[in-house]
Design an enzyme around this catalytic site. Structure first.
Site, PDB file in Angstrom:
ATOM      1  N   HIS A   1       0.821  -1.211   0.000  1.00 49.80           N
ATOM      2  CA  HIS A   1       0.000   0.000   0.000  1.00 49.80           C
ATOM      3  C   HIS A   1       0.857   1.264   0.000  1.00 49.80           C
ATOM      4  CE1 HIS A   1      -3.036   2.872  -0.083  1.00 49.80           C
ATOM      5  NE2 HIS A   1      -2.381   3.489   0.862  1.00 49.80           N
TER       6      HIS A   1
ATOM      7  N   TYR B   1       2.007   5.575  -2.415  1.00 52.52           N
ATOM      8  CA  TYR B   1       2.347   6.961  -2.073  1.00 52.52           C
ATOM      9  C   TYR B   1       3.799   7.275  -2.411  1.00 52.52           C
ATOM     10  CZ  TYR B   1      -2.159   6.665   0.079  1.00 52.52           C
ATOM     11  OH  TYR B   1      -3.489   6.458   0.271  1.00 52.52           O
TER      12      TYR B   1
ATOM     13  N   HIS C   1      -9.426   1.537 -11.205  1.00 52.48           N
ATOM     14  CA  HIS C   1      -8.966   2.468 -10.160  1.00 52.48           C
ATOM     15  C   HIS C   1      -7.493   2.820 -10.336  1.00 52.48           C
ATOM     16  CE1 HIS C   1      -7.710   3.871  -6.164  1.00 52.48           C
ATOM     17  NE2 HIS C   1      -6.952   2.804  -6.021  1.00 52.48           N
ATOM     18  N   PHE C   2      -6.662   1.798 -10.541  1.00 54.90           N
ATOM     19  CA  PHE C   2      -5.245   2.159 -10.465  1.00 54.90           C
ATOM     20  C   PHE C   2      -4.671   2.703 -11.770  1.00 54.90           C
ATOM     21  CE2 PHE C   2      -4.435  -2.624 -10.675  1.00 54.90           C
ATOM     22  CZ  PHE C   2      -3.691  -2.649 -11.844  1.00 54.90           C
ATOM     23  N   HIS C   3      -5.438   2.610 -12.861  1.00 55.14           N
ATOM     24  CA  HIS C   3      -4.957   3.337 -14.041  1.00 55.14           C
ATOM     25  C   HIS C   3      -5.318   4.819 -13.957  1.00 55.14           C
ATOM     26  CE1 HIS C   3      -4.086  -0.663 -15.532  1.00 55.14           C
ATOM     27  NE2 HIS C   3      -3.245  -0.075 -16.354  1.00 55.14           N
TER      28      HIS C   3
ATOM     29  N   ARG D   1     -10.243  -9.416 -13.055  1.00 61.12           N
ATOM     30  CA  ARG D   1      -8.930  -8.888 -13.410  1.00 61.12           C
ATOM     31  C   ARG D   1      -7.967 -10.075 -13.523  1.00 61.12           C
ATOM     32  NH1 ARG D   1      -5.874  -6.311  -8.063  1.00 61.12           N
ATOM     33  NH2 ARG D   1      -4.239  -6.084  -9.616  1.00 61.12           N
ATOM     34  N   ARG D   2      -6.749  -9.828 -13.978  1.00 63.85           N
ATOM     35  CA  ARG D   2      -5.694 -10.843 -14.116  1.00 63.85           C
ATOM     36  C   ARG D   2      -6.190 -12.087 -14.851  1.00 63.85           C
ATOM     37  NH1 ARG D   2      -5.627 -10.608  -8.273  1.00 63.85           N
ATOM     38  NH2 ARG D   2      -4.145  -9.076  -7.465  1.00 63.85           N
TER      39      ARG D   2
HETATM   40 FE1  HAS Z   1      -5.498   2.466  -4.441  1.00 59.71          FE
HETATM   41  C1  HAS Z   1      -5.860  -0.939  -4.885  1.00 59.71           C
HETATM   42  C2  HAS Z   1      -7.686   2.392  -1.833  1.00 59.71           C
HETATM   43  C3  HAS Z   1      -4.908   5.826  -3.820  1.00 59.71           C
HETATM   44  C4  HAS Z   1      -2.839   2.408  -6.616  1.00 59.71           C
HETATM   45  N1  HAS Z   1      -4.553   1.030  -5.577  1.00 59.71           N
HETATM   46  C5  HAS Z   1      -4.879  -0.316  -5.633  1.00 59.71           C
HETATM   47  C6  HAS Z   1      -3.987  -0.984  -6.542  1.00 59.71           C
HETATM   48  C7  HAS Z   1      -3.109  -0.030  -7.006  1.00 59.71           C
HETATM   49  C8  HAS Z   1      -3.485   1.222  -6.392  1.00 59.71           C
HETATM   50  C9  HAS Z   1      -1.959  -0.262  -7.970  1.00 59.71           C
HETATM   51  O1  HAS Z   1      -8.858   0.264   0.034  1.00 59.71           O
HETATM   52  C10 HAS Z   1      -4.052  -2.473  -6.930  1.00 59.71           C
HETATM   53  C11 HAS Z   1      -3.007  -3.309  -6.282  1.00 59.71           C
HETATM   54  C12 HAS Z   1      -3.147  -4.749  -6.755  1.00 59.71           C
HETATM   55  O2  HAS Z   1      -2.504  -5.107  -7.757  1.00 59.71           O
HETATM   56  O3  HAS Z   1      -3.936  -5.499  -6.163  1.00 59.71           O
HETATM   57  N2  HAS Z   1      -6.225   3.860  -3.124  1.00 59.71           N
HETATM   58  C13 HAS Z   1      -7.137   3.627  -2.160  1.00 59.71           C
HETATM   59  C14 HAS Z   1      -7.453   4.885  -1.473  1.00 59.71           C
HETATM   60  C15 HAS Z   1      -6.661   5.855  -2.052  1.00 59.71           C
HETATM   61  C16 HAS Z   1      -5.882   5.192  -3.066  1.00 59.71           C
HETATM   62  C17 HAS Z   1      -8.435   5.088  -0.371  1.00 59.71           C
HETATM   63  N3  HAS Z   1      -4.167   3.847  -5.110  1.00 59.71           N
HETATM   64  C18 HAS Z   1      -4.079   5.160  -4.696  1.00 59.71           C
HETATM   65  C19 HAS Z   1      -2.958   5.793  -5.335  1.00 59.71           C
HETATM   66  C20 HAS Z   1      -2.368   4.831  -6.130  1.00 59.71           C
HETATM   67  C21 HAS Z   1      -3.140   3.621  -5.972  1.00 59.71           C
HETATM   68  C22 HAS Z   1      -2.548   7.227  -5.097  1.00 59.71           C
HETATM   69  C23 HAS Z   1      -1.172   4.904  -7.005  1.00 59.71           C
HETATM   70  C24 HAS Z   1      -0.420   5.951  -7.192  1.00 59.71           C
HETATM   71  N4  HAS Z   1      -6.588   1.025  -3.568  1.00 59.71           N
HETATM   72  C25 HAS Z   1      -7.369   1.185  -2.463  1.00 59.71           C
HETATM   73  C26 HAS Z   1      -7.858  -0.139  -2.014  1.00 59.71           C
HETATM   74  C27 HAS Z   1      -7.326  -1.090  -2.880  1.00 59.71           C
HETATM   75  C28 HAS Z   1      -6.540  -0.332  -3.843  1.00 59.71           C
HETATM   76  C29 HAS Z   1      -8.723  -0.438  -0.876  1.00 59.71           C
HETATM   77  C30 HAS Z   1      -7.517  -2.623  -2.825  1.00 59.71           C
HETATM   78  C31 HAS Z   1      -8.605  -3.036  -3.679  1.00 59.71           C
HETATM   79  C32 HAS Z   1      -8.716  -4.541  -3.798  1.00 59.71           C
HETATM   80  O4  HAS Z   1      -9.743  -5.083  -3.353  1.00 59.71           O
HETATM   81  O5  HAS Z   1      -7.818  -5.205  -4.338  1.00 59.71           O
HETATM   82  C33 HAS Z   1      -6.593   7.319  -1.624  1.00 59.71           C
HETATM   83  O6  HAS Z   1      -5.286   7.617  -1.203  1.00 59.71           O
HETATM   84  C34 HAS Z   1      -7.008   8.268  -2.708  1.00 59.71           C
HETATM   85  C35 HAS Z   1      -6.948   9.717  -2.277  1.00 59.71           C
HETATM   86  C36 HAS Z   1      -7.188  10.660  -3.442  1.00 59.71           C
HETATM   87  C37 HAS Z   1      -7.887  11.777  -3.407  1.00 59.71           C
HETATM   88  C38 HAS Z   1      -8.002  12.644  -4.635  1.00 59.71           C
HETATM   89  C39 HAS Z   1      -7.345  13.996  -4.458  1.00 59.71           C
HETATM   90  C40 HAS Z   1      -7.311  14.753  -5.751  1.00 59.71           C
HETATM   91  C41 HAS Z   1      -6.312  15.569  -6.124  1.00 59.71           C
HETATM   92  C42 HAS Z   1      -6.391  16.268  -7.443  1.00 59.71           C
HETATM   93  C43 HAS Z   1      -7.028  17.611  -7.284  1.00 59.71           C
HETATM   94  C44 HAS Z   1      -7.378  18.185  -8.583  1.00 59.71           C
HETATM   95  C45 HAS Z   1      -7.286  19.487  -8.903  1.00 59.71           C
HETATM   96  C46 HAS Z   1      -7.594  19.926 -10.256  1.00 59.71           C
HETATM   97  C47 HAS Z   1      -6.847  20.540  -7.973  1.00 59.71           C
HETATM   98  C48 HAS Z   1      -8.565  12.244  -2.178  1.00 59.71           C
HETATM   99  C49 HAS Z   1      -5.119  15.851  -5.246  1.00 59.71           C
HETATM  100  C50 HAS Z   1      -9.014  19.854 -10.482  1.00 59.71           C
HETATM  101  C51 HAS Z   1      -9.231  19.842 -11.910  1.00 59.71           C
HETATM  102  C52 HAS Z   1     -10.404  19.919 -12.458  1.00 59.71           C
HETATM  103  C53 HAS Z   1     -10.535  19.908 -13.933  1.00 59.71           C
HETATM  104  C54 HAS Z   1     -11.642  20.070 -11.641  1.00 59.71           C
HETATM  105 CU    CU Z   2      -3.779   0.284  -0.917  1.00 59.52          CU
END
Ligand code: HAS
Ligand code: CU
Length: 554
Positions: A230, A234, A381-383, A444-445
């Site tokens: 996990h 980050y 999600h992860f793409h 998946r996979r």
């Molecule tokens: Fe995730 C599975 C939960 C973030 C990558 N995640 C994965 C896997 C990968 C991955 C690779 O709870 C699969 C692993 C595998 O092979 O099995 N993930 C989360 C949560 C977050 C999260 C709660 N993941 C990421 C990030 C990744 C990533 C970052 C890569 C870099 N994820 C999970 C969970 C799984 C999971 C479960 C397991 C699922 C399963 O069952 O297998 C959070 O950290 C996300 C927080 C993000 C935000 C968004 C903030 C937005 C921002 C942009 C602002 C935009 C602006 C511009 C200012 C709160 C900062 C606006 C523009 C406009 C045009 C309006």
């Molecule tokens: Cu995770």
């Protein structure tokens, strides 16, 4: 009173030899990304019912292609990019040079690790995916290669800490410049996070693949893997946040609104990134429900520093756009300098990340995870996260970084802007396909084209994944082309500087925030949380049950 922010008191120029190593580390990263995305095309087209993998030299099975895709994109590319980029930002932030021996060692271990793992993957000895869950077993060169790649990140961290110590000696009592602080905090988080995978590989998988121990404990190995697996997300993301906090405001014509805010966000990542690994193991037997639930709650906590980042970045974008004449509640958005390819790619990446964040919360929800786990929803999600927030931002960063490192102009701004949009449109179509397919049970996979249980309901979702993935592939190739043309044929320019933001509210010289620079408090806090989140499981489960033999199916 504000402390003087001296990023660079004596003017900053890394020796040519050090610039060259950083440049080649970045090139290594983008070359790995290129190999990875070629295999990614194979995966995406598989969903659309087209099996092109058999035309790829050396690719015997779907799982071999998927392993290459995952390892090159998610490990080799990200490690190279982070090592190169954050060594540069640390050096620039502190106005110091890197240690020559450490820098060279970082590069050598990374290349060697990449080569060893490549040998195993391309010869069909390691079709175990980038998660390498035992009892699937790979050749020892795969595990050793990945271990060396991790060692290269530790050497990077050591290089940073040596620079920091030298800087502190010369600037007693001064605040660590923000750019360096964010870069160093990223690696401190990762140093602790990577212990899980190091123990898994060095003490269990490597001896097991060499025949020194006869069995492994799959549940314990998976737990060690996700201890690191996990927070690794980050470790991929925070170098991008360094850019979003310290550079994007400047590129957008705005300013960062608070230095302290940015520091606190990174410290929250040190404290909260690690004790959440069970959210990848909600369906694993052998871990009690209440500890899975505790990890789910902590996962919601680690959502906040990203939410905070969204507000800070949005503020800087709005400030820049209003200075350029932007008006209205939302119409100012049109006045963001969209013609800057570096900024354009990063803003589009942020937009995708909002969707990535929402789907992350769905994954993290204890009960909703049962619907999406092991389905195509997860790659959806992860793409959006690593595949776009990270990869597209890195491409955007490369649009100033490669010119900076080569003293050349970007080869074509227009092609680069189109590239960013094409990737963005591609990933929206791709992830729409994956997410909707996943909700209908598309796994998946899995080599979907060959699956006997293939359902006609998945056809639209699968076709969208194929089309979107193809657009992402074309766009990535355009990016590599622009970068290669820049490095080889770009117009020569005078050496420039990094795009560094000014801060509206600088770091106070006195008061409690001064203590933020001492990372040891955050490290103590995370060690405490890790003990709390993993201790009961370990007490219950240890010693490891080393009973499972290795299997090689593909
Ligand atoms: Fe995730 C599975 C939960 C973030 C990558 N995640 C994965 C896997 C990968 C991955 C690779 O709870 C699969 C692993 C595998 O092979 O099995 N993930 C989360 C949560 C977050 C999260 C709660 N993941 C990421 C990030 C990744 C990533 C970052 C890569 C870099 N994820 C999970 C969970 C799984 C999971 C479960 C397991 C699922 C399963 O069952 O297998 C959070 O950290 C996300 C927080 C993000 C935000 C968004 C903030 C937005 C921002 C942009 C602002 C935009 C602006 C511009 C200012 C709160 C900062 C606006 C523009 C406009 C045009 C309006
Ligand atoms: Cu995770």
């Amino acid at each position: 009173m504000s402390a003087p922010i001296v990023h660079d008191p004596r003017g900053f120029a890394l020796p040519d030899s050090q610039r060259a190593i950083i440049r080649w580390t970045i090139y290594l990263g983008f070359s790995a990304l290129a190999i990875g995305v070629i295999n990614g095309l194979g995966q995406a087209l598989n969903y659309a019912g087209v099996d092109i993998l058999r035309f790829f030299p050396g690719m015997r099975t779907y799982y071999q292609g998927l392993t290459v895709h995952g390892v090159f994109n998610a490990l080799v590319f990200t490690f190279s990019f982070s090592n190169g980029f954050l060594l540069l930002t640390t050096a620039r932030g502190l106005g110091r040079k890197c240690n020559d021996a450490l820098l060279a060692a970082m590069f050598v271990t990374l290349v060697l690790g990449g080569l060893l793992a490549s040998f195993a993957m391309f010869t069909g000895r390691a079709s175990v995916l980038f998660t390498f869950y035992p009892p699937l077993q790979a050749h020892w060169t795969y595990y050793l290669g990945l271990a060396l790649a991790v060692v290269s990140t530790w050497i990077t961290s050591a290089t940073q800490l040596v620079m920091l110590r030298g800087w502190r000696g010369e600037n007693p009592g001064a605040r660590v410049p923000l750019l360096a602080f964010l870069s160093i905090a990223t690696y401190v988080m990762w140093d602790i996070a990577s212990v899980g995978i190091a123990v898994e590989v060095v003490f269990f998988l490597l001896p097991w693949s060499l025949g020194l121990i006869s069995g492994v404990d799959p549940l314990f190995s998976r737990t060690l893997f996700w201890f690191t697996g996990h927070p690794i997300v980050y470790f991929w993301l925070l170098p991008i946040y360094v850019s979003w906090y310290a550079m994007v405001p400047k590129q957008a014509g705005g300013k960062l609104f608070s230095d302290t805010y940015a520091r606190v966000v990174f410290l929250m990542f040190i404290v909260l990134s690690i004790p959440v690994g069970f959210h990848h193991q909600f369906t694993d037997p052998g871990i009690s429900n209440q500890w899975k639930f505790a990890h789910a709650v902590l996962t919601f906590a680690v959502f906040f520093p990203s939410l905070a980042t969204a507000f800070s970045v949005m503020y800087a974008l709005e400030m820049g756009a209003r200075r350029r004449g932007g008006r209205g509640l939302a119409a100012w958005f049109l006045k963001v300098p969209w013609t800057d390819p570096s900024l354009c790619a990063q803003i589009l990446a942020m937009f995708a990340f909002m969707l990535g964040g929402i789907t992350g919360l769905m994954n993290a929800s204890f009960n909703m995870n049962q619907v999406v786990h092991n389905t195509a929803f997860i790659p959806g999600h992860f793409h959006l996260t690593v595949g776009t927030a990270v990869a597209l931002s890195a491409m955007g960063i490369a649009y100033w970084l490669v010119p900076y490192l080569t003293n050349r102009k970007l080869w074509s701004e227009r092609v680069a802007v189109v590239q960013g949009w094409l990737y963005f449109v591609g990933v929206l179509i791709f992830s729409r396909g994956m997410i909707s397919g996943g909700l209908m049970g598309m796994p998946r996979r899995t080599l979907i084209v060959a699956a006997p249980y293939h359902k006609p309901d998945w056809n639209l979702a699968a076709a969208l994944s194929g089309v979107g993935g193809t657009l992402m592939f074309i766009s990535a190739m355009m990016c590599f082309f622009v970068l290669a043309m820049t490095a080889l044929l770009g117009e020569k320019t005078e050496p420039g500087d990094l795009p560094l933001t000014e801060t509206i509210e600088g770091p106070p010289a006195t008061g409690w925030t001064v203590g933020l620079d001492r990372l040891r408090y955050s490290v103590a806090a995370v060690l405490f949380l890790i003990a709390l989140a993993y201790g009961p499981f370990l007490l219950h489960h240890l010693p490891p049950k080393l009973q499972s033999p290795g299997y090689t199916f593909f």
